[in-house]
Design an enzyme around this catalytic site. Structure first.
Site, mmCIF file in Angstrom:
data_model
loop_
_atom_site.group_PDB
_atom_site.id
_atom_site.type_symbol
_atom_site.label_atom_id
_atom_site.label_comp_id
_atom_site.label_asym_id
_atom_site.label_seq_id
_atom_site.Cartn_x
_atom_site.Cartn_y
_atom_site.Cartn_z
ATOM 1 N N LYS A 115 92.810 100.818 143.186
ATOM 2 C CA LYS A 115 92.056 101.889 142.542
ATOM 3 C C LYS A 115 90.645 102.011 143.120
ATOM 4 O O LYS A 115 89.984 103.036 142.931
ATOM 5 C CB LYS A 115 92.000 101.678 141.032
ATOM 6 C CG LYS A 115 91.155 100.510 140.552
ATOM 7 C CD LYS A 115 91.202 100.379 139.040
ATOM 8 C CE LYS A 115 90.304 99.249 138.543
ATOM 9 N NZ LYS A 115 88.886 99.518 138.795
ATOM 10 N N ASP A 116 90.167 100.977 143.811
ATOM 11 C CA ASP A 116 88.831 101.010 144.416
ATOM 12 C C ASP A 116 88.837 101.555 145.837
ATOM 13 O O ASP A 116 87.770 101.831 146.398
ATOM 14 C CB ASP A 116 88.218 99.605 144.446
ATOM 15 C CG ASP A 116 87.853 99.098 143.063
ATOM 16 O OD1 ASP A 116 87.708 99.930 142.152
ATOM 17 O OD2 ASP A 116 87.720 97.876 142.899
ATOM 18 N N ARG A 155 86.850 109.049 133.758
ATOM 19 C CA ARG A 155 88.281 109.352 133.602
ATOM 20 C C ARG A 155 88.754 108.942 132.216
ATOM 21 O O ARG A 155 89.433 109.705 131.522
ATOM 22 C CB ARG A 155 89.090 108.620 134.678
ATOM 23 C CG ARG A 155 90.610 108.705 134.477
ATOM 24 C CD ARG A 155 91.343 107.789 135.445
ATOM 25 N NE ARG A 155 90.978 106.395 135.281
ATOM 26 C CZ ARG A 155 91.471 105.598 134.335
ATOM 27 N NH1 ARG A 155 92.339 106.060 133.448
ATOM 28 N NH2 ARG A 155 91.094 104.332 134.272
ATOM 29 N N ARG A 156 88.428 107.712 131.816
ATOM 30 C CA ARG A 156 88.826 107.233 130.492
ATOM 31 C C ARG A 156 88.109 108.020 129.399
ATOM 32 O O ARG A 156 88.716 108.436 128.408
ATOM 33 C CB ARG A 156 88.520 105.739 130.359
ATOM 34 C CG ARG A 156 89.395 104.874 131.244
ATOM 35 C CD ARG A 156 88.853 103.464 131.390
ATOM 36 N NE ARG A 156 89.743 102.627 132.198
ATOM 37 C CZ ARG A 156 89.361 101.533 132.844
ATOM 38 N NH1 ARG A 156 88.108 101.126 132.762
ATOM 39 N NH2 ARG A 156 90.234 100.843 133.555
ATOM 40 N N ARG A 168 78.847 97.961 132.336
ATOM 41 C CA ARG A 168 78.988 97.461 133.701
ATOM 42 C C ARG A 168 79.184 95.958 133.702
ATOM 43 O O ARG A 168 79.014 95.286 132.700
ATOM 44 C CB ARG A 168 77.746 97.817 134.530
ATOM 45 C CG ARG A 168 77.590 99.267 134.911
ATOM 46 C CD ARG A 168 78.642 99.759 135.899
ATOM 47 N NE ARG A 168 78.849 98.815 136.985
ATOM 48 C CZ ARG A 168 78.076 98.684 138.059
ATOM 49 N NH1 ARG A 168 76.996 99.424 138.174
ATOM 50 N NH2 ARG A 168 78.369 97.824 139.007
ATOM 51 N N ARG A 185 81.764 92.020 130.541
ATOM 52 C CA ARG A 185 82.023 93.128 129.619
ATOM 53 C C ARG A 185 82.543 92.612 128.278
ATOM 54 O O ARG A 185 82.132 93.088 127.212
ATOM 55 C CB ARG A 185 83.023 94.105 130.246
ATOM 56 C CG ARG A 185 82.510 94.751 131.524
ATOM 57 C CD ARG A 185 83.474 95.780 132.070
ATOM 58 N NE ARG A 185 83.102 96.187 133.418
ATOM 59 C CZ ARG A 185 83.474 97.311 134.008
ATOM 60 N NH1 ARG A 185 84.259 98.154 133.345
ATOM 61 N NH2 ARG A 185 83.094 97.602 135.225
ATOM 62 N N CYS A 187 84.912 112.265 146.659
ATOM 63 C CA CYS A 187 83.587 112.660 146.162
ATOM 64 C C CYS A 187 83.392 112.194 144.728
ATOM 65 O O CYS A 187 82.354 112.493 144.128
ATOM 66 C CB CYS A 187 83.413 114.174 146.257
ATOM 67 S SG CYS A 187 84.680 115.114 145.375
#
Length: 314
Positions: free
Chosen positions: A83-84, A131-132, A149, A155, A242
């Site tokens: 995902k990164d 997104r979440r 973060r 977290r 982007c």
């Protein structure tokens, strides 16, 4: 057979090291005599902890230094959370393999509430993912979303300190760190469509290093590759490098591929969704087709506005 030490570039976070050691074990199971050296690297994204990634340059910050290690011949391969990894890779590099995917979904982590539905009005939810946020705020507009973060342990510590009523994390990251017991709800894809490639580990190398490409291709999990290839095609057509609020999730079953895609505005006021179903070998075509459908249905306006306002997605 590779005839020298294999150098693996990795981030230093606990999750990154866990994923790298997972890949290391996979490699040694195939080539037990191979000498492997880890090359831990701190990325720019790891150093910026006082800003939401939605305010800076997105997830590419977590891979640039690892790619430089490959390009400067300081490492032979780099390990990434898929995902990164941006959908457009530096031309001198390539994606060698994608390991078998774990759970691709998001999870709710809370000390007091067992599900999204149980959260009280005004509950503070920790996430830096637009997104979440844009999906969940549509379902529960009464919730308050606050930036979060740090690595997974950091977290969770902030949650335990009472700074949030709940936080949203990737399920597979919790699983890999033996933190499955902290999951209070695995959020269905209908409520939070995952990020492209979430739950899988990718192996990157130099495109001209044929020996590495040859022997590490054996680690590629075909089902996962087909699924994520479709997801990345969807994001590539949307030019998601982007950094925008996008979800894409593909499931392959009995040679049939089901791809879902989403584009949303950060405030959740606009959510565009679509899906495609087809044969396993049409994933890339499905991804492009679905992206075009959403672009024609209004996603183009959302993306243009986000570019102007310099919003990004995680």
């Amino acid at each position: 057979m590779y005839d020298k030490t294999l150098r693996i570039a990795t981030r230093k976070s606990p999750l990154a090291l866990e994923q790298t050691n997972y890949v290391k074990k996979k490699i040694l199971s195939l080539y037990p005599d191979l000498n492997i050296k880890l090359v831990p690297i701190v990325t720019h994204g790891d150093n910026i902890l006082n800003k939401s990634l939605s305010k800076i340059s997105g997830k590419g910050l977590f891979i640039k230094e690892l790619e430089h290690a490959l390009l400067e011949n300081k490492a032979d391969i780099a390990i990434h959370s898929m995902k990164d990894l941006p959908v457009n890779i530096t031309k001198e590099l390539c994606l060698v393999s994608i390991c078998k995917r774990g759970n691709a979904l998001d999870s709710l982590v809370s000390n007091d509430y067992q599900s999204i539905n149980q959260l009280p009005k005004g509950a503070i939810i920790g996430t830096s993912s637009l997104r979440r946020q844009c999906q969940l705020i549509t379902y529960r507009p009464d919730l308050v979303f606050s930036p979060l973060r740090g690595n997974i342990e950091t977290r969770i510590a902030k949650l335990d300190q009472g700074k949030y009523d709940a936080i949203i994390l990737a399920t597979e990251g919790l699983n890999r760190l033996n933190l499955k017991n902290r999951i209070t709800q695995i959020i269905p894809a209908e409520l939070s469509l995952p990020s492209c490639g979430q739950g899988a580990i990718g192996i990157q190398s130099r495109i001209h290093d044929k020996k590495v490409l040859f022997f590490l291709s054996r680690l590629n999990h075909l089902k996962t590759f087909i699924e994520i290839n479709a997801e990345r095609a969807f994001c590539r057509k949307l030019e998601s490098g982007c950094q925008i609020p996008i979800g894409s999730y593909a499931i392959l079953k009995k040679n049939k591929l089901w791809l879902r895609g989403l584009v949303g505005s950060p405030d959740g006021k606009i959510i565009l969704k679509g899906e495609r179903r087809g044969w396993y070998n049409t994933g890339e075509k499905m991804g492009y087709s679905l992206a075009n459908e959403l672009l024609n249905n209004g996603a183009k306006n959302i993306l243009n506005n986000l570019h102007i306002k310099k919003f990004y997605y995680i």
